[in-house]
Scaffold this active site. Structure first.
Site, PDB file in Angstrom:
ATOM      1  CD  GLU A  12      32.142 -41.186 -22.623  1.00 49.65           C
ATOM      2  OE1 GLU A  12      32.838 -42.003 -21.997  1.00 49.65           O
ATOM      3  OE2 GLU A  12      32.566 -40.476 -23.537  1.00 49.65           O
ATOM      4  CE  LYS A  34      44.023 -45.178 -27.197  1.00 49.01           C
ATOM      5  NZ  LYS A  34      43.406 -44.121 -26.430  1.00 49.01           N
ATOM      6  CE1 TYR A  96      54.411 -30.667 -23.056  1.00 50.04           C
ATOM      7  CE2 TYR A  96      56.411 -31.376 -24.130  1.00 50.04           C
ATOM      8  CZ  TYR A  96      55.508 -30.392 -23.828  1.00 50.04           C
ATOM      9  OH  TYR A  96      55.692 -29.127 -24.319  1.00 50.04           O
ATOM     10  CE1 TYR A 100      41.891 -35.144 -23.031  1.00 52.77           C
ATOM     11  CE2 TYR A 100      42.463 -36.874 -24.597  1.00 52.77           C
ATOM     12  CZ  TYR A 100      42.028 -36.491 -23.340  1.00 52.77           C
ATOM     13  OH  TYR A 100      41.739 -37.429 -22.394  1.00 52.77           O
ATOM     14  CE1 TYR A 101      49.414 -29.269 -25.344  1.00 52.41           C
ATOM     15  CE2 TYR A 101      48.323 -29.909 -27.384  1.00 52.41           C
ATOM     16  CZ  TYR A 101      49.466 -29.750 -26.641  1.00 52.41           C
ATOM     17  OH  TYR A 101      50.676 -30.070 -27.185  1.00 52.41           O
ATOM     18  CG  LEU A 103      46.568 -32.405 -16.223  1.00 52.92           C
ATOM     19  CD1 LEU A 103      47.912 -32.366 -16.955  1.00 52.92           C
ATOM     20  CD2 LEU A 103      46.733 -31.942 -14.786  1.00 52.92           C
ATOM     21  CG  HIS A 104      44.324 -36.463 -20.523  1.00 47.24           C
ATOM     22  ND1 HIS A 104      44.666 -35.348 -21.281  1.00 47.24           N
ATOM     23  CD2 HIS A 104      44.826 -37.528 -21.192  1.00 47.24           C
ATOM     24  CE1 HIS A 104      45.340 -35.738 -22.345  1.00 47.24           C
ATOM     25  NE2 HIS A 104      45.468 -37.056 -22.318  1.00 47.24           N
ATOM     26  CB  VAL A 105      46.313 -38.805 -14.982  1.00 50.23           C
ATOM     27  CG1 VAL A 105      47.299 -39.861 -14.497  1.00 50.23           C
ATOM     28  CG2 VAL A 105      46.763 -37.411 -14.550  1.00 50.23           C
ATOM     29  CG  HIS A 106      46.996 -41.781 -20.299  1.00 51.76           C
ATOM     30  ND1 HIS A 106      46.255 -42.081 -21.414  1.00 51.76           N
ATOM     31  CD2 HIS A 106      47.482 -40.526 -20.494  1.00 51.76           C
ATOM     32  CE1 HIS A 106      46.299 -41.052 -22.252  1.00 51.76           C
ATOM     33  NE2 HIS A 106      47.034 -40.097 -21.705  1.00 51.76           N
TER      34      HIS A 106
END
Length: 163
Positions: A12, A34, A96, A100-101, A103-106
């Site tokens: 990607e 998505k 939280y 998946y573990y 760290l990611h931010v949406h």
């Protein structure tokens, strides 16, 4: 493994919207699967941190403030530049419990009712930053409420423990 493949540009690489390559305070911003990347009503991107030692909201301390501030500032700037959507039109949050573990931010369009964007699961990044400024170990101490589906194994473990 797919997270590491993205971070290592084994997969990607052509979808990367923005990257801060700093190994400690950097991240990669990519469109979420998505989102079809054509309509902005359901805009959805994910910032994946380069650090591998930060798994979730619970791991965050004041040490991570430069990372979190980079994600907020640079992520908003990248979305505005690439898609023409101002930061004020975005919902930027962490889950939280995460799915998946790593760290990611949406990053989602403010009007989009994205899965997991409700108050039981989503923690706004700006609030997370403010909480860590106020108390450097806020997320190690705070009780965090979250919803579980009836089919989730974690719910079964809570029930077995009488909770």
């Amino acid at each position: 493994q797919w997270v590491y493949n993205i971070l290592e540009k084994k997969a990607e690489a052509d979808r990367i919207v923005h990257e801060n390559p700093d190994p400690c305070d950097g991240f990669v911003l990519v469109p979420d699967f998505k989102w079809n990347q054509t309509q902005l009503d359901d805009l959805y991107l994910i910032a994946l941190v380069h650090r591998r030692d930060v798994k979730s909201l619970r791991d965050l301390t004041a040490e991570h403030l430069p990372l979190l501030r980079n994600i907020l500032k640079e992520g908003q700037e990248a979305v505005a530049k690439r898609f023409g959507v101002a930061g004020s039109r975005l919902r930027i949050y962490l889950h939280y419990q995460p799915s998946y573990y790593h760290l990611h931010v949406h990053f989602t369009a403010l009007g989009y009712d994205a899965p997991g964007s409700s108050v039981e699961r989503a923690h706004l990044l700006a609030d997370v930053i403010d909480n860590l400024v106020m108390d450097p170990t806020y997320y190690q101490k705070r009780a965090l409420t979250f919803a579980l589906r009836a089919s989730e194994p974690l719910l079964e473990k809570f029930q077995q423990a009488g909770r």
